[in-house]
Design a protein around this motif. Structure first.
Motif, short mmCIF file in Angstrom:
data_model
loop_
_atom_site.label_atom_id
_atom_site.label_comp_id
_atom_site.label_asym_id
_atom_site.label_seq_id
_atom_site.Cartn_x
_atom_site.Cartn_y
_atom_site.Cartn_z
N PHE A 33 53.40 21.83 27.49
CA PHE A 33 53.24 21.30 28.84
C PHE A 33 52.33 20.08 28.84
CE2 PHE A 33 50.83 21.11 32.81
CZ PHE A 33 51.84 21.03 33.74
N LEU A 34 51.17 20.19 28.19
CA LEU A 34 50.20 19.10 28.17
C LEU A 34 50.72 17.88 27.41
CD1 LEU A 34 46.97 21.22 27.66
CD2 LEU A 34 47.76 20.14 29.78
N VAL A 35 51.46 18.10 26.35
CA VAL A 35 52.06 17.00 25.60
C VAL A 35 53.13 16.33 26.45
CG1 VAL A 35 53.53 16.45 23.61
CG2 VAL A 35 51.52 17.92 23.31
N SER A 36 54.00 17.11 27.04
CA SER A 36 55.13 16.59 27.81
C SER A 36 54.69 15.86 29.07
CB SER A 36 56.07 17.75 28.17
OG SER A 36 57.10 17.31 29.02
N VAL A 37 53.75 16.43 29.80
CA VAL A 37 53.36 15.88 31.10
C VAL A 37 52.30 14.80 30.98
CG1 VAL A 37 52.40 16.45 33.37
CG2 VAL A 37 54.04 17.99 32.29
N PHE A 38 51.28 15.03 30.16
CA PHE A 38 50.14 14.11 30.09
C PHE A 38 50.08 13.27 28.82
CE2 PHE A 38 48.82 17.43 33.05
CZ PHE A 38 48.44 16.65 34.12
N GLY A 39 51.01 13.49 27.89
CA GLY A 39 51.01 12.71 26.66
C GLY A 39 49.88 13.07 25.71
N MET A 40 49.31 14.26 25.85
CA MET A 40 48.26 14.69 24.92
C MET A 40 48.86 14.89 23.53
SD MET A 40 45.90 17.44 26.86
CE MET A 40 45.22 17.14 28.47
N ALA A 41 48.01 14.91 22.54
CA ALA A 41 48.42 15.24 21.17
C ALA A 41 47.90 16.64 20.86
CB ALA A 41 47.84 14.24 20.18
N ALA A 42 48.75 17.45 20.22
CA ALA A 42 48.37 18.80 19.84
C ALA A 42 48.16 18.86 18.34
CB ALA A 42 49.46 19.80 20.25
N HIS A 43 47.06 19.45 17.93
CA HIS A 43 46.73 19.59 16.51
C HIS A 43 46.41 21.05 16.22
CE1 HIS A 43 46.44 15.24 16.00
NE2 HIS A 43 45.84 15.23 17.18
N ARG A 44 46.66 21.46 14.98
CA ARG A 44 46.39 22.82 14.51
C ARG A 44 47.08 23.86 15.40
NH1 ARG A 44 42.36 22.77 10.34
NH2 ARG A 44 42.93 24.94 10.13
N LEU A 45 48.23 23.49 15.93
CA LEU A 45 48.94 24.33 16.88
C LEU A 45 49.42 25.62 16.23
CD1 LEU A 45 50.16 24.56 19.72
CD2 LEU A 45 52.15 23.30 18.88
N SER A 46 49.02 26.75 16.83
CA SER A 46 49.44 28.07 16.35
C SER A 46 49.56 28.98 17.56
CB SER A 46 48.43 28.63 15.35
OG SER A 46 47.25 29.03 16.03
N ALA A 47 49.90 30.21 17.32
CA ALA A 47 49.96 31.19 18.41
C ALA A 47 48.56 31.51 18.93
CB ALA A 47 50.64 32.46 17.93
N ASP A 48 47.53 31.20 18.15
CA ASP A 48 46.15 31.53 18.52
C ASP A 48 45.36 30.38 19.12
OD1 ASP A 48 46.55 34.07 17.43
OD2 ASP A 48 45.78 33.47 15.47
N PHE A 49 45.66 29.14 18.70
CA PHE A 49 44.72 28.05 18.94
C PHE A 49 45.43 26.70 18.87
CE2 PHE A 49 41.82 24.95 16.88
CZ PHE A 49 40.81 24.91 17.83
N ALA A 50 44.86 25.73 19.59
CA ALA A 50 45.28 24.33 19.45
C ALA A 50 44.11 23.43 19.81
CB ALA A 50 46.47 24.00 20.34
#
Length: 147
Positions: A33-50
């Motif tokens: 959602f945050l990447v799609s809507v606000f153009g944020m970058a996601a790092h270390r993305l997992s089921a637990d943490f980003a």
């Protein structure tokens, strides 16, 4: 800093100033959602943490289950809105662009793009986890004069 390879210990020790950490039901859904809507970058993305990056700002997402031993989890409501009373402002996001993206990404527009008397054009979007995200930018000269 390489957010993809930094260890949790190094990352934690690097944090300074004001930090933002959101507890969410599904880290991957909130990050998308945050990447799609606000153009944020996601790092270390997992089921637990980003690690989420917006401009030069860093924030964290943690899944509810990662806080099982933390007393904060007991304060989180079962149903949204989770962040009632808090608004998370992203001052470098165009509200019109964000509003156009939000509904397709699972967001609900609480307030459409509106010129505000405090000199900003803003819109408020409720994300699937119930947090209120406010996209804003300064009013243009034309918008200021149109008041």
């Amino acid at each position: 800093m390489d957010y993809e390879t930094i260890t949790p210990e190094e990352f934690g020790a690097s944090l300074r100033g004001l930090g933002l950490n959101l507890l969410v039901r599904d880290v991957r859904v909130e990050a998308a959602f945050l990447v799609s809507v606000f153009g944020m970058a996601a790092h270390r993305l997992s089921a637990d943490f980003a690690i989420m990056v917006y401009g030069d700002q860093v924030m964290q997402l943690h899944a509810d289950h990662t806080y099982a031993a933390n007393p904060i989890l007991g304060l989180v409501p079962e149903s949204p809105p989770r962040g009632a009373g808090a608004s998370l402002h992203l001052f470098d996001s165009d509200p019109d662009t964000v509003a156009a993206r939000a509904e397709g990404a699972g967001g609900m527009i609480l307030q459409p793009p509106t010129n505000k008397p405090h000199g900003l054009r803003e819109c408020c979007i409720l994300c699937p986890n119930g947090y209120a995200w406010v996209a804003s930018r300064p009013l243009t000269e034309i918008e200021r004069k149109a008041k």
